[in-house]
Design a protein around this motif. Sequence first.
Motif, PDB file in Angstrom:
ATOM      1  N   THR A  20       0.890  -1.275  -0.017  1.00  0.00           N
ATOM      2  CA  THR A  20       0.230   0.044   0.089  1.00  0.00           C
ATOM      3  C   THR A  20       0.631   1.235   0.165  1.00  0.00           C
ATOM      4  O   THR A  20       0.489   2.268  -0.716  1.00  0.00           O
ATOM      5  N   GLU A  36      -3.726   0.979   6.771  1.00  0.00           N
ATOM      6  CA  GLU A  36      -4.455  -0.039   7.457  1.00  0.00           C
ATOM      7  C   GLU A  36      -4.266  -1.167   6.510  1.00  0.00           C
ATOM      8  O   GLU A  36      -4.144  -1.111   5.274  1.00  0.00           O
ATOM      9  N   THR A  38      -4.876  -3.766   3.830  1.00  0.00           N
ATOM     10  CA  THR A  38      -5.809  -3.884   2.771  1.00  0.00           C
ATOM     11  C   THR A  38      -6.873  -4.939   2.917  1.00  0.00           C
ATOM     12  O   THR A  38      -6.709  -5.938   3.066  1.00  0.00           O
ATOM     13  N   ASP A  61      -3.898  -2.858  -5.696  1.00  0.00           N
ATOM     14  CA  ASP A  61      -2.821  -3.028  -4.467  1.00  0.00           C
ATOM     15  C   ASP A  61      -3.992  -4.024  -3.817  1.00  0.00           C
ATOM     16  O   ASP A  61      -4.841  -3.635  -3.466  1.00  0.00           O
ATOM     17  N   THR A  62      -3.364  -5.258  -3.854  1.00  0.00           N
ATOM     18  CA  THR A  62      -4.195  -6.333  -3.027  1.00  0.00           C
ATOM     19  C   THR A  62      -3.972  -6.462  -1.453  1.00  0.00           C
ATOM     20  O   THR A  62      -2.772  -6.301  -0.926  1.00  0.00           O
TER      21      THR A  62
END
Length: 204
Positions: A20, A36, A38, A61-62
Amino acid sequence: KTFLNDHVIIVIGDSNVGKTCLTYRFCGGSFLKNPEATIGVDFRERTVQLDGERIKLQIWDTAGQERFRKSMVEHYYRSVHAVLFVYDMTSLLSFESIPEWISECSRHSVGPLVPQVLVGNKCDLRESCQVPTSAAQSLADSHNIPLFETSAKDPSEKEHIDAIFLTLAYRLKSNKTLRLKQPSESSLREMRDQQEQDATSCRC
Ligand SMILES: Nc1nc2c(ncn2[C@@H]2O[C@H](COP(=O)(O)OP(=O)(O)OP(=O)(O)O)[C@@H](O)[C@H]2O)c(=O)[nH]1
Ligand SMILES: [Mg+2]
């Protein structure tokens, strides 16, 4: 929705490696202080100019945590054009997971001809480094993927992070040209050779 000149880059790796923060640095310019975990996928985007052509990069963004990935994977891999694998240089475990992430991509038909890069993040924490560059380089070489070591936190790495994403963008652009030309065996070979040449050594 994705359009013709849109390219989707999926960012994959264990939880807490900084996916992230890296994508936020590339798309937003700054370091995200208190990210936080993801859940599912967060979408970011940035338009770049390559040889006078505007290219929109969609960055997916996983989540690294298994419980936050459930049910998303099948749907998302299908639309992926390029992959950025991330490990944390201060976590050997996160590096040891990389082969599993690579196999997960293969299982979803994201194979070696899809542009990929391997990124070791958090190089600012030099004294806690657990992953020697030589080990990372040999893993990268064995999969024919360029390796980069960087930091989402260190402001002086900002341009390096741009360069990492742009490496993928250039590959995507040249792949598109090849696709339009119906790639011959020799152009595919050329592409693979190019991939080898592009492999950039770390600057940390
Ligand atoms: N020192 C340092 N810390 C970083 C860096 N990048 C991220 N972090 C920290 O690492 C932690 C995790 O960062 P995230 O970007 O949320 O990690 P993630 O890979 O997205 O995690 P998931 O969403 O759970 O998969 C946060 O506390 C960040 O502040 C970096 O380059 N250097
Ligand atoms: Mg995250």
